[in-house]
Scaffold this motif. Structure first.
Motif, PDB file in Angstrom:
ATOM      1  N   TRP A  52       0.826  -1.200   0.000  1.00 58.02           N
ATOM      2  CA  TRP A  52       0.000   0.000   0.000  1.00 58.02           C
ATOM      3  C   TRP A  52       0.863   1.253   0.000  1.00 58.02           C
ATOM      4  CZ3 TRP A  52       0.410   3.659   3.713  1.00 58.02           C
ATOM      5  CH2 TRP A  52       0.964   3.287   4.937  1.00 58.02           C
ATOM      6  N   ARG A  53       2.043   1.181   0.628  1.00 57.23           N
ATOM      7  CA  ARG A  53       2.943   2.351   0.658  1.00 57.23           C
ATOM      8  C   ARG A  53       3.552   2.584  -0.715  1.00 57.23           C
ATOM      9  NH1 ARG A  53       4.870   6.490   0.075  1.00 57.23           N
ATOM     10  NH2 ARG A  53       6.430   7.527   1.324  1.00 57.23           N
ATOM     11  N   ALA A  84      -3.936  17.188  -4.264  1.00 54.46           N
ATOM     12  CA  ALA A  84      -3.989  15.737  -4.031  1.00 54.46           C
ATOM     13  C   ALA A  84      -2.583  15.139  -4.007  1.00 54.46           C
ATOM     14  CB  ALA A  84      -4.840  15.061  -5.107  1.00 54.46           C
ATOM     15  N   THR A  85      -1.720  15.673  -4.851  1.00 52.79           N
ATOM     16  CA  THR A  85      -0.334  15.216  -4.863  1.00 52.79           C
ATOM     17  C   THR A  85       0.329  15.517  -3.530  1.00 52.79           C
ATOM     18  OG1 THR A  85      -0.203  15.664  -7.240  1.00 52.79           O
ATOM     19  CG2 THR A  85       1.875  15.393  -6.079  1.00 52.79           C
ATOM     20  N   ALA A  86       0.176  16.736  -3.040  1.00 46.05           N
ATOM     21  CA  ALA A  86       0.781  17.122  -1.762  1.00 46.05           C
ATOM     22  C   ALA A  86       0.238  16.261  -0.620  1.00 46.05           C
ATOM     23  CB  ALA A  86       0.534  18.601  -1.483  1.00 46.05           C
ATOM     24  N   VAL A  87      -1.054  16.013  -0.628  1.00 40.68           N
ATOM     25  CA  VAL A  87      -1.671  15.217   0.445  1.00 40.68           C
ATOM     26  C   VAL A  87      -1.163  13.780   0.421  1.00 40.68           C
ATOM     27  CG1 VAL A  87      -3.868  14.227   1.245  1.00 40.68           C
ATOM     28  CG2 VAL A  87      -3.706  16.657   0.705  1.00 40.68           C
ATOM     29  N   ALA A  91       0.971  12.051   3.302  1.00 43.94           N
ATOM     30  CA  ALA A  91       0.456  10.840   3.954  1.00 43.94           C
ATOM     31  C   ALA A  91       1.527   9.754   3.990  1.00 43.94           C
ATOM     32  CB  ALA A  91      -0.788  10.339   3.230  1.00 43.94           C
ATOM     33  N   GLY A  92       2.253   9.606   2.902  1.00 39.28           N
ATOM     34  CA  GLY A  92       3.299   8.594   2.865  1.00 39.28           C
ATOM     35  C   GLY A  92       4.485   8.944   3.739  1.00 39.28           C
ATOM     36  N   PHE A  93       4.939  10.169   3.619  1.00 37.73           N
ATOM     37  CA  PHE A  93       6.145  10.581   4.330  1.00 37.73           C
ATOM     38  C   PHE A  93       5.889  10.788   5.822  1.00 37.73           C
ATOM     39  CE2 PHE A  93       8.987  14.097   5.712  1.00 37.73           C
ATOM     40  CZ  PHE A  93      10.161  13.367   5.719  1.00 37.73           C
TER      41      PHE A  93
END
Length: 139
Positions: A52-53, A84-87, A91-93
């Motif tokens: 998922w990551r 959406a890209t920033a979010v 979320a990942g980082f």
């Protein structure tokens, strides 16, 4: 002059996000020559990513490229896609890498700072797309 600046920003956005796509490809295809520049701790973290990551990372990269293309096509939707890209990047980082992926050790100080810069660039591009829409440079 506004039009010239718009095209420069849009092209730089595409180059910036295009490099992100290149980095993703080189990393996920395990190009040893390319990956030699990264610390072993970072490579261990990436190799240990749950699926998922990896999907979240891939999604954020593709969203960035799509947003840049939308900006070049002068579409106001570019703003939402940059957000959406920033979010997804955050979320990942912030949501996984730092607290659960041993991100501080894997990234190092420079990598942590650079990751925040990557997110900040997407936010600035989203704000620029909003400005461009308000000034009728995109529709």
């Amino acid at each position: 002059m506004r039009n010239a600046v718009f095209w420069v920003v849009a092209l730089l956005a595409l180059l910036w996000n295009g490099f992100g796509l290149y980095d993703l490809y080189m990393t996920l295809t395990i190009n040893r020559e390319y990956l030699a520049q990264f610390p072993p701790e970072m490579m261990a973290m990436i190799e240990a990513f749950p699926e998922w990551r990896r999907l979240l990372w891939t999604t954020s990269v593709f969203l960035g490229v799509i947003a840049a293309v939308l900006l070049l096509l002068r579409r106001a939707m570019a703003e939402r896609v940059f957000w959406a890209t920033a979010v997804t990047m955050a979320a990942g980082f912030i949501g996984y890498d730092l607290p659960f992926g041993n991100g501080l050790e894997a990234y190092g100080v420079f990598g942590v700072i650079f990751s925040f810069v990557l997110i900040a660039v997407q936010i600035v591009l989203a704000l620029y797309a909003r400005w461009a829409a308000r000034h009728a440079l995109i529709k």
